[in-house]
Scaffold this motif. Sequence first.
Motif, mmCIF file in Angstrom:
data_model
loop_
_atom_site.group_PDB
_atom_site.id
_atom_site.type_symbol
_atom_site.label_atom_id
_atom_site.label_comp_id
_atom_site.label_asym_id
_atom_site.label_seq_id
_atom_site.Cartn_x
_atom_site.Cartn_y
_atom_site.Cartn_z
ATOM 1 N N GLU A 27 74.593 49.963 114.702
ATOM 2 C CA GLU A 27 73.545 50.365 113.767
ATOM 3 C C GLU A 27 72.447 49.309 113.669
ATOM 4 N N LYS A 28 72.766 48.068 114.069
ATOM 5 C CA LYS A 28 71.776 46.987 114.055
ATOM 6 C C LYS A 28 71.105 46.811 115.411
ATOM 7 N N GLY A 29 71.335 47.759 116.311
ATOM 8 C CA GLY A 29 70.677 47.701 117.609
ATOM 9 C C GLY A 29 71.399 46.890 118.659
ATOM 10 N N ILE A 30 72.657 46.562 118.408
ATOM 11 C CA ILE A 30 73.428 45.788 119.375
ATOM 12 C C ILE A 30 74.173 46.751 120.302
ATOM 13 N N ALA A 31 73.776 46.751 121.564
ATOM 14 C CA ALA A 31 74.379 47.659 122.539
ATOM 15 C C ALA A 31 75.649 47.085 123.142
ATOM 16 N N LEU A 32 75.640 45.746 123.415
ATOM 17 C CA LEU A 32 76.762 45.093 124.085
ATOM 18 C C LEU A 32 76.936 43.686 123.529
ATOM 19 N N VAL A 33 78.178 43.210 123.568
ATOM 20 C CA VAL A 33 78.487 41.839 123.161
ATOM 21 C C VAL A 33 79.507 41.259 124.132
ATOM 22 N N MET A 34 79.262 40.019 124.586
ATOM 23 C CA MET A 34 80.240 39.272 125.369
ATOM 24 C C MET A 34 80.872 38.230 124.456
ATOM 25 N N ASN A 35 82.203 38.266 124.367
ATOM 26 C CA ASN A 35 82.952 37.314 123.537
ATOM 27 C C ASN A 35 83.766 36.402 124.459
ATOM 28 N N PRO A 36 83.295 35.163 124.699
ATOM 29 C CA PRO A 36 84.039 34.250 125.564
ATOM 30 C C PRO A 36 85.184 33.570 124.807
ATOM 31 N N GLY A 37 86.220 33.210 125.541
ATOM 32 C CA GLY A 37 87.280 32.398 124.986
ATOM 33 C C GLY A 37 86.922 30.934 125.039
ATOM 34 N N CYS A 38 87.575 30.145 124.162
ATOM 35 C CA CYS A 38 87.413 28.695 124.165
ATOM 36 C C CYS A 38 88.733 27.987 124.430
ATOM 37 N N SER A 39 89.804 28.742 124.442
ATOM 38 C CA SER A 39 91.150 28.227 124.676
ATOM 39 C C SER A 39 91.991 29.413 125.100
ATOM 40 N N LEU A 40 93.231 29.160 125.474
ATOM 41 C CA LEU A 40 94.102 30.276 125.835
ATOM 42 C C LEU A 40 94.282 31.219 124.652
ATOM 43 N N GLU A 41 94.506 30.660 123.475
ATOM 44 C CA GLU A 41 94.706 31.498 122.290
ATOM 45 C C GLU A 41 93.475 32.334 121.982
ATOM 46 N N SER A 42 92.299 31.698 121.974
ATOM 47 C CA SER A 42 91.092 32.455 121.648
ATOM 48 C C SER A 42 90.743 33.443 122.757
ATOM 49 N N SER A 43 91.092 33.127 123.996
ATOM 50 C CA SER A 43 90.865 34.070 125.091
ATOM 51 C C SER A 43 91.694 35.333 124.898
ATOM 52 N N LYS A 44 92.939 35.159 124.504
ATOM 53 C CA LYS A 44 93.794 36.326 124.231
ATOM 54 C C LYS A 44 93.223 37.144 123.076
ATOM 55 N N ASN A 45 92.731 36.452 122.051
ATOM 56 C CA ASN A 45 92.135 37.154 120.917
ATOM 57 C C ASN A 45 90.871 37.897 121.328
ATOM 58 N N ALA A 46 90.076 37.276 122.210
ATOM 59 C CA ALA A 46 88.845 37.917 122.677
ATOM 60 C C ALA A 46 89.156 39.200 123.454
ATOM 61 N N VAL A 47 90.184 39.146 124.287
ATOM 62 C CA VAL A 47 90.571 40.333 125.055
ATOM 63 C C VAL A 47 91.071 41.435 124.124
ATOM 64 N N ALA A 48 91.877 41.053 123.146
ATOM 65 C CA ALA A 48 92.396 42.043 122.199
ATOM 66 C C ALA A 48 91.256 42.717 121.439
ATOM 67 N N LEU A 49 90.255 41.935 121.029
ATOM 68 C CA LEU A 49 89.102 42.510 120.336
ATOM 69 C C LEU A 49 88.326 43.450 121.244
ATOM 70 N N ALA A 50 88.122 43.040 122.494
ATOM 71 C CA ALA A 50 87.343 43.851 123.436
ATOM 72 C C ALA A 50 87.984 45.210 123.674
ATOM 73 N N LYS A 51 89.296 45.256 123.603
ATOM 74 C CA LYS A 51 89.998 46.526 123.806
ATOM 75 C C LYS A 51 89.732 47.514 122.670
ATOM 76 N N LYS A 52 89.340 46.991 121.511
ATOM 77 C CA LYS A 52 89.149 47.846 120.337
ATOM 78 C C LYS A 52 87.788 48.530 120.296
ATOM 79 N N TYR A 53 86.800 47.924 120.964
ATOM 80 C CA TYR A 53 85.429 48.406 120.830
ATOM 81 C C TYR A 53 84.807 48.609 122.212
ATOM 82 N N PRO A 54 84.232 49.785 122.457
ATOM 83 C CA PRO A 54 83.692 50.066 123.800
ATOM 84 C C PRO A 54 82.529 49.168 124.182
ATOM 85 N N PHE A 55 81.813 48.605 123.227
ATOM 86 C CA PHE A 55 80.635 47.776 123.522
ATOM 87 C C PHE A 55 80.951 46.284 123.575
ATOM 88 N N LEU A 56 82.198 45.931 123.391
ATOM 89 C CA LEU A 56 82.588 44.522 123.351
ATOM 90 C C LEU A 56 83.343 44.159 124.623
#
Length: 253
Positions: A27-56
Amino acid sequence: MLFDTHAHLDDRAFDCDREALISGLPEKGIALVMNPGCSLESSKNAVALAKKYPFLYAAVGSHPDAADEVDEQVLEEYRLLCREEKVKAIGEIGLDYHYEDIPREIQKKAFRMQMALAQEVGLPVIIHQREALADCLEILGDFPEVKGVFHCFSGSAQTARELTAQGWYVGFTGVLTFKNARKALEAAQAVPRDRIVLETDCPYMAPEPYRGRRNDPGYLYRMAEVLGELLEITPEEAQALTLQNGKRLYGIQ
């Protein structure tokens, strides 16, 4: 529509309202977002988030501040994560000599290992470089086939020209909007139009007039406004330009 090519939506700063914020981004005009990991833990979290949203989308990797975690076991976990459809890059990786909490040799070893992984799996890299340009370029020179983006670019216009001539993309943050942003503006002007991308690096680096607040992708429009002025195009044209560049960078159809 905008592409925030570097946002840490898995950061603890978003724990109180993450789902609501992400759901409201289109709704704010964001079509796509890239969420990089900073560690193994945050990388796993980033992947889990990306699975939830088609634009992430997600990238996996260990930031220089987490370089001491990188070993063959961690690389194998990244290798497995790279099989996920939503993983489009290795990052953020690189060198940071500002505080040197992690010794330089450990940082360089981890950087080389992750560059080798990127070469193996055929993904672009997201480079974090702070006060370590010479060593960073030396390591990148050993992997000439691997390209990607220098995120949160803080270098000179000449360095920007050299990097883009070699096939790199260059990412700019809310710094473009700062009153003392002459160096960043000069660098942005030096980047070919097909090599420039925009990012928030949220929750950090909020643009003017929001400095001091928690940053999020909803503020990315400010960077597009400034870039449009800089390139003498409309904000909408700047949005479209950087959206297409980001999609090309990460291989997103």
